[in-house]
Design a protein around this motif. Sequence first.
Motif, PDB file in Angstrom:
ATOM      1  N   GLY A   1       0.799  -1.229   0.000  1.00 45.21           N
ATOM      2  CA  GLY A   1       0.000   0.000   0.000  1.00 45.21           C
ATOM      3  C   GLY A   1       0.824   1.267   0.000  1.00 45.21           C
ATOM      4  O   GLY A   1       0.296   2.348  -0.206  1.00 45.21           O
ATOM      5  N   ARG A   2       2.124   1.147   0.282  1.00 43.52           N
ATOM      6  CA  ARG A   2       3.068   2.265   0.214  1.00 43.52           C
ATOM      7  C   ARG A   2       2.681   3.469   1.076  1.00 43.52           C
ATOM      8  O   ARG A   2       2.995   4.606   0.748  1.00 43.52           O
ATOM      9  CB  ARG A   2       3.275   2.705  -1.230  1.00 43.52           C
ATOM     10  CG  ARG A   2       3.872   1.630  -2.111  1.00 43.52           C
ATOM     11  CD  ARG A   2       4.008   2.110  -3.517  1.00 43.52           C
ATOM     12  NE  ARG A   2       4.767   1.164  -4.325  1.00 43.52           N
ATOM     13  CZ  ARG A   2       5.102   1.391  -5.580  1.00 43.52           C
ATOM     14  NH1 ARG A   2       4.751   2.522  -6.175  1.00 43.52           N
ATOM     15  NH2 ARG A   2       5.788   0.505  -6.256  1.00 43.52           N
ATOM     16  N   ARG A   3       2.005   3.245   2.190  1.00 42.99           N
ATOM     17  CA  ARG A   3       1.622   4.337   3.092  1.00 42.99           C
ATOM     18  C   ARG A   3       2.709   4.561   4.127  1.00 42.99           C
ATOM     19  O   ARG A   3       3.263   3.616   4.675  1.00 42.99           O
ATOM     20  CB  ARG A   3       0.319   4.014   3.834  1.00 42.99           C
ATOM     21  CG  ARG A   3      -0.894   3.938   2.976  1.00 42.99           C
ATOM     22  CD  ARG A   3      -1.596   5.238   2.686  1.00 42.99           C
ATOM     23  NE  ARG A   3      -1.776   6.102   3.830  1.00 42.99           N
ATOM     24  CZ  ARG A   3      -1.687   7.423   3.756  1.00 42.99           C
ATOM     25  NH1 ARG A   3      -1.437   8.020   2.609  1.00 42.99           N
ATOM     26  NH2 ARG A   3      -1.861   8.164   4.823  1.00 42.99           N
TER      27      ARG A   3
ATOM     28  N   GLU B   1      11.967  11.201  10.647  1.00 41.83           N
ATOM     29  CA  GLU B   1      11.394   9.889  10.920  1.00 41.83           C
ATOM     30  C   GLU B   1      10.460   9.504   9.782  1.00 41.83           C
ATOM     31  O   GLU B   1       9.672  10.329   9.320  1.00 41.83           O
ATOM     32  CB  GLU B   1      10.588   9.908  12.222  1.00 41.83           C
ATOM     33  CG  GLU B   1      11.395  10.289  13.435  1.00 41.83           C
ATOM     34  CD  GLU B   1      10.562  10.338  14.699  1.00 41.83           C
ATOM     35  OE1 GLU B   1       9.318  10.131  14.634  1.00 41.83           O
ATOM     36  OE2 GLU B   1      11.152  10.577  15.772  1.00 41.83           O
ATOM     37  N   VAL B   2      10.545   8.249   9.358  1.00 39.23           N
ATOM     38  CA  VAL B   2       9.625   7.699   8.367  1.00 39.23           C
ATOM     39  C   VAL B   2       8.972   6.482   9.019  1.00 39.23           C
ATOM     40  O   VAL B   2       9.650   5.507   9.338  1.00 39.23           O
ATOM     41  CB  VAL B   2      10.337   7.313   7.059  1.00 39.23           C
ATOM     42  CG1 VAL B   2       9.352   6.691   6.074  1.00 39.23           C
ATOM     43  CG2 VAL B   2      11.006   8.541   6.440  1.00 39.23           C
ATOM     44  N   ALA B   3       7.670   6.568   9.245  1.00 38.44           N
ATOM     45  CA  ALA B   3       6.931   5.502   9.926  1.00 38.44           C
ATOM     46  C   ALA B   3       6.015   4.793   8.944  1.00 38.44           C
ATOM     47  O   ALA B   3       5.434   5.414   8.052  1.00 38.44           O
ATOM     48  CB  ALA B   3       6.118   6.091  11.074  1.00 38.44           C
ATOM     49  N   ASP B   4       5.902   3.465   9.126  1.00 32.97           N
ATOM     50  CA  ASP B   4       4.979   2.687   8.307  1.00 32.97           C
ATOM     51  C   ASP B   4       4.304   1.634   9.178  1.00 32.97           C
ATOM     52  O   ASP B   4       4.637   1.491  10.353  1.00 32.97           O
ATOM     53  CB  ASP B   4       5.691   2.063   7.097  1.00 32.97           C
ATOM     54  CG  ASP B   4       6.755   1.062   7.488  1.00 32.97           C
ATOM     55  OD1 ASP B   4       6.438   0.081   8.190  1.00 32.97           O
ATOM     56  OD2 ASP B   4       7.916   1.253   7.085  1.00 32.97           O
ATOM     57  N   ALA B   5       3.369   0.917   8.613  1.00 27.83           N
ATOM     58  CA  ALA B   5       2.568  -0.049   9.355  1.00 27.83           C
ATOM     59  C   ALA B   5       3.060  -1.484   9.216  1.00 27.83           C
ATOM     60  O   ALA B   5       2.314  -2.415   9.487  1.00 27.83           O
ATOM     61  CB  ALA B   5       1.105   0.049   8.908  1.00 27.83           C
ATOM     62  N   VAL B   6       4.307  -1.668   8.811  1.00 22.92           N
ATOM     63  CA  VAL B   6       4.862  -3.013   8.683  1.00 22.92           C
ATOM     64  C   VAL B   6       5.828  -3.235   9.837  1.00 22.92           C
ATOM     65  O   VAL B   6       6.879  -2.595   9.894  1.00 22.92           O
ATOM     66  CB  VAL B   6       5.584  -3.205   7.329  1.00 22.92           C
ATOM     67  CG1 VAL B   6       6.239  -4.565   7.256  1.00 22.92           C
ATOM     68  CG2 VAL B   6       4.611  -3.016   6.182  1.00 22.92           C
ATOM     69  N   PRO B   7       5.464  -4.137  10.771  1.00 26.45           N
ATOM     70  CA  PRO B   7       6.381  -4.391  11.887  1.00 26.45           C
ATOM     71  C   PRO B   7       7.616  -5.138  11.414  1.00 26.45           C
ATOM     72  O   PRO B   7       7.626  -5.737  10.338  1.00 26.45           O
ATOM     73  CB  PRO B   7       5.546  -5.257  12.839  1.00 26.45           C
ATOM     74  CG  PRO B   7       4.494  -5.873  11.994  1.00 26.45           C
ATOM     75  CD  PRO B   7       4.258  -4.938  10.838  1.00 26.45           C
ATOM     76  N   GLY B   8       8.646  -5.075  12.214  1.00 23.81           N
ATOM     77  CA  GLY B   8       9.842  -5.828  11.889  1.00 23.81           C
ATOM     78  C   GLY B   8      11.098  -5.031  12.101  1.00 23.81           C
ATOM     79  O   GLY B   8      11.069  -3.842  12.385  1.00 23.81           O
ATOM     80  N   VAL B   9      12.188  -5.731  11.945  1.00 24.89           N
ATOM     81  CA  VAL B   9      13.506  -5.147  12.137  1.00 24.89           C
ATOM     82  C   VAL B   9      14.118  -4.890  10.768  1.00 24.89           C
ATOM     83  O   VAL B   9      13.967  -5.694   9.854  1.00 24.89           O
ATOM     84  CB  VAL B   9      14.400  -6.122  12.934  1.00 24.89           C
ATOM     85  CG1 VAL B   9      15.804  -5.577  13.082  1.00 24.89           C
ATOM     86  CG2 VAL B   9      13.778  -6.406  14.291  1.00 24.89           C
TER      87      VAL B   9
ATOM     88  N   GLY C   1      10.344   0.094  17.051  1.00 22.41           N
ATOM     89  CA  GLY C   1       9.092  -0.613  16.857  1.00 22.41           C
ATOM     90  C   GLY C   1       7.960   0.173  17.502  1.00 22.41           C
ATOM     91  O   GLY C   1       8.152   0.837  18.522  1.00 22.41           O
ATOM     92  N   THR C   2       6.801   0.139  16.873  1.00 17.43           N
ATOM     93  CA  THR C   2       5.623   0.798  17.419  1.00 17.43           C
ATOM     94  C   THR C   2       4.503  -0.223  17.522  1.00 17.43           C
ATOM     95  O   THR C   2       4.633  -1.350  17.031  1.00 17.43           O
ATOM     96  CB  THR C   2       5.160   1.967  16.510  1.00 17.43           C
ATOM     97  OG1 THR C   2       4.691   1.430  15.272  1.00 17.43           O
ATOM     98  CG2 THR C   2       6.295   2.953  16.252  1.00 17.43           C
ATOM     99  N   ALA C   3       3.405   0.167  18.135  1.00 21.17           N
ATOM    100  CA  ALA C   3       2.257  -0.739  18.267  1.00 21.17           C
ATOM    101  C   ALA C   3       1.674  -1.088  16.906  1.00 21.17           C
ATOM    102  O   ALA C   3       1.036  -2.133  16.748  1.00 21.17           O
ATOM    103  CB  ALA C   3       1.192  -0.103  19.157  1.00 21.17           C
ATOM    104  N   THR C   4       1.898  -0.234  15.917  1.00 22.11           N
ATOM    105  CA  THR C   4       1.291  -0.456  14.598  1.00 22.11           C
ATOM    106  C   THR C   4       2.297  -0.665  13.482  1.00 22.11           C
ATOM    107  O   THR C   4       1.918  -0.721  12.321  1.00 22.11           O
ATOM    108  CB  THR C   4       0.392   0.741  14.221  1.00 22.11           C
ATOM    109  OG1 THR C   4       1.198   1.925  14.209  1.00 22.11           O
ATOM    110  CG2 THR C   4      -0.753   0.906  15.206  1.00 22.11           C
ATOM    111  N   GLY C   5       3.582  -0.765  13.786  1.00 19.31           N
ATOM    112  CA  GLY C   5       4.574  -0.931  12.727  1.00 19.31           C
ATOM    113  C   GLY C   5       5.959  -0.566  13.209  1.00 19.31           C
ATOM    114  O   GLY C   5       6.422  -1.057  14.236  1.00 19.31           O
ATOM    115  N   LYS C   6       6.617   0.324  12.482  1.00 13.35           N
ATOM    116  CA  LYS C   6       7.967   0.751  12.852  1.00 13.35           C
ATOM    117  C   LYS C   6       8.215   2.183  12.387  1.00 13.35           C
ATOM    118  O   LYS C   6       7.543   2.685  11.489  1.00 13.35           O
ATOM    119  CB  LYS C   6       9.019  -0.181  12.257  1.00 13.35           C
ATOM    120  CG  LYS C   6       9.132  -0.097  10.744  1.00 13.35           C
ATOM    121  CD  LYS C   6      10.167  -1.071  10.229  1.00 13.35           C
ATOM    122  CE  LYS C   6      10.093  -1.229   8.725  1.00 13.35           C
ATOM    123  NZ  LYS C   6       8.808  -1.604   8.178  1.00 13.35           N
ATOM    124  N   THR C   7       9.204   2.794  13.004  1.00 10.96           N
ATOM    125  CA  THR C   7       9.680   4.113  12.599  1.00 10.96           C
ATOM    126  C   THR C   7      11.180   4.012  12.373  1.00 10.96           C
ATOM    127  O   THR C   7      11.921   3.622  13.274  1.00 10.96           O
ATOM    128  CB  THR C   7       9.383   5.166  13.683  1.00 10.96           C
ATOM    129  OG1 THR C   7       7.974   5.243  13.881  1.00 10.96           O
ATOM    130  CG2 THR C   7       9.925   6.526  13.280  1.00 10.96           C
TER     131      THR C   7
END
Length: 142
Positions: free
Chosen positions: A67-69, A84-92, A122-128
Amino acid sequence: MNHATDLYPPVLATSYRMGFTVGEHSAGHMRRILRIFLTRWELDRLSDSATLALTELVANVVRHVPGRRCSVLMLREPYGLRVEVADAVPGVVIAKLAGPLEESGRGLALVEAVTDRWGVDGTATGKTVWFECDAEGAPGHA
């Protein structure tokens, strides 16, 4: 009735945040926005390294985020700049060493090379993914 707002609200004196759906040409638009703020914040000398690092983070969103959001936050800090660039895909995410014949895989290593600090939270909804560039003469900067 029309309503006029302040063309330069006080919050823009120290920060800028925007949500995006990014594509192949989005990094160019974001570089222009970052350069405008760097000029306003009298941090022009950080332009080359900061815009290159931002380009790499946006490219990772284009390649790896369904979705590239993403949201981008640019902060004027006492020591210089934080982006900061945050997205909704969790992970390292890690900076890796790409082989000489590999076509990709150098982006975060490049971010590490041109910035003073970078990392992933890591965030509750993805990563920054973030980076910081120190301004010459700032506290703590040699």
